[in-house]
Scaffold this motif. Structure first.
Motif, PDB file in Angstrom:
ATOM      1  N   TRP A   2      -0.562  -3.155  -1.027  1.00 55.21           N
ATOM      2  CA  TRP A   2      -1.640  -3.381  -0.064  1.00 55.21           C
ATOM      3  C   TRP A   2      -2.910  -2.547  -0.468  1.00 55.21           C
ATOM      4  O   TRP A   2      -3.771  -2.812  -0.399  1.00 55.21           O
ATOM      5  CB  TRP A   2      -1.200  -3.789   1.153  1.00 55.21           C
ATOM      6  N   ASP A   3      -2.425  -1.180  -0.453  1.00 54.53           N
ATOM      7  CA  ASP A   3      -3.655  -0.190  -0.676  1.00 54.53           C
ATOM      8  C   ASP A   3      -4.382  -0.244  -1.834  1.00 54.53           C
ATOM      9  O   ASP A   3      -5.460  -0.115  -1.908  1.00 54.53           O
ATOM     10  CB  ASP A   3      -2.934   1.155  -0.547  1.00 54.53           C
ATOM     11  N   ASP A  24      -8.254  -1.146  -2.307  1.00 56.55           N
ATOM     12  CA  ASP A  24      -9.012  -0.381  -3.177  1.00 56.55           C
ATOM     13  C   ASP A  24      -9.704  -1.275  -4.130  1.00 56.55           C
ATOM     14  O   ASP A  24     -11.007  -0.879  -4.371  1.00 56.55           O
ATOM     15  CB  ASP A  24      -8.268   0.892  -3.966  1.00 56.55           C
ATOM     16  N   ARG A  58     -12.378  -2.098   5.076  1.00 61.56           N
ATOM     17  CA  ARG A  58     -10.962  -2.207   4.946  1.00 61.56           C
ATOM     18  C   ARG A  58     -10.059  -2.191   6.033  1.00 61.56           C
ATOM     19  O   ARG A  58      -9.185  -2.873   6.162  1.00 61.56           O
ATOM     20  CB  ARG A  58     -10.727  -0.534   4.152  1.00 61.56           C
ATOM     21  N   GLU A  99      -7.217  -4.864   7.153  1.00 60.26           N
ATOM     22  CA  GLU A  99      -5.880  -4.475   7.692  1.00 60.26           C
ATOM     23  C   GLU A  99      -5.476  -5.110   8.747  1.00 60.26           C
ATOM     24  O   GLU A  99      -4.440  -5.593   9.105  1.00 60.26           O
ATOM     25  CB  GLU A  99      -5.996  -3.059   7.823  1.00 60.26           C
TER      26      GLU A  99
END
Length: 235
Positions: free
Chosen positions: A115-116, A120, A129, A133
């Motif tokens: 997911w990160d 990005d 972001r 989340e």
């Protein structure tokens, strides 16, 4: 018109200018893969403060929204929403189109490791972001889905007769900027604004204030004269 920000409407959301400000035009917004209208709350607020009514739209709700719109009527879309906006502009009487992160001739992503990595690719803005989340309505992993071939095929650049503003991140890993440049070269009336170090969600990236300001400047030019040069020039 009453002041409202992010107020629900049938099928989406709305952002209205404050009551003391006359409406200067209407922007109908089409979200992209994985997104919903609320993702654009910050963008809608900024345009509304400057006098533009912003409505989230779908191809199904667009005719009714367009009928009630204050001119000039402009379509705006990000990612696959950008393709929908361009396709609709070939059939719907609008004054202009604004697109961001348009996946024009973009290869399908190989997939993200986590997911990160998707975050990005979408945005470097910590606020956006964090919003994604904690957003239960946002669909994670949607950017790995293929752009529907029928949607891509529905866009004939030569048939988009109105002015188009293309906003595109120079570092967009989902839709490389070369595709945006190629699209701009094929549109009859296009302006390409490349965002330095920008990622895929150009309306919601770390430079969102600069992007929103440029969008407002472009809308002001469109109101005055679609063929007019920039109102301000820097020398």
């Amino acid at each position: 018109m009453t002041a409202s920000v992010g107020a629900p409407v049938v099928g989406g959301a709305r952002w209205d200018p404050p009551a003391a400000i006359a409406v200067r035009g209407t922007v109908l917004l089409l979200p992209g893969r994985g997104e919903h209208a609320g993702v654009y709350d910050r963008f809608g607020r900024r345009l509304a403060v400057d006098g533009y009514a912003v409505r989230s739209a779908t191809p199904e709700t667009l005719p009714g929204l367009a009928a009630d719109a204050v001119a000039p009527l402009v379509l705006a879309g990000s990612d696959t929403g950008a393709l929908r906006a361009l396709a609709l502009a070939q059939a719907v009487p609008v004054a202009g189109v604004i697109v961001a992160g348009v996946p024009w001739a973009a290869p399908r992503p190989k997939g993200f490791l986590d997911w990160d990595a998707e975050l990005d690719a979408r945005s470097a803005c910590p606020t956006h972001r964090a919003r994604l989340e904690g957003d239960g309505g946002f669909e994670r992993g949607a950017l790995t889905a293929e752009v529907p071939p029928a949607l891509a095929a529905a866009v004939d650049p030569a048939a988009v007769a109105v002015p188009v503003l293309i906003v595109h991140g120079a570092a967009d890993p989902i839709a490389p900027v070369a595709g945006a440049r190629e699209l701009a070269s094929r549109l009859p009336h296009a302006e390409l604004a490349t965002v330095r170090d920008g990622r895929h969600d150009a309306f919601n990236d770390i430079t969102h204030r600069t992007v929103a300001a440029h969008v407002v400047q472009w809308l002001e030019r469109l109101r005055a004269d679609p063929a007019a040069p920039p109102i301000l020039t820097v020398s």
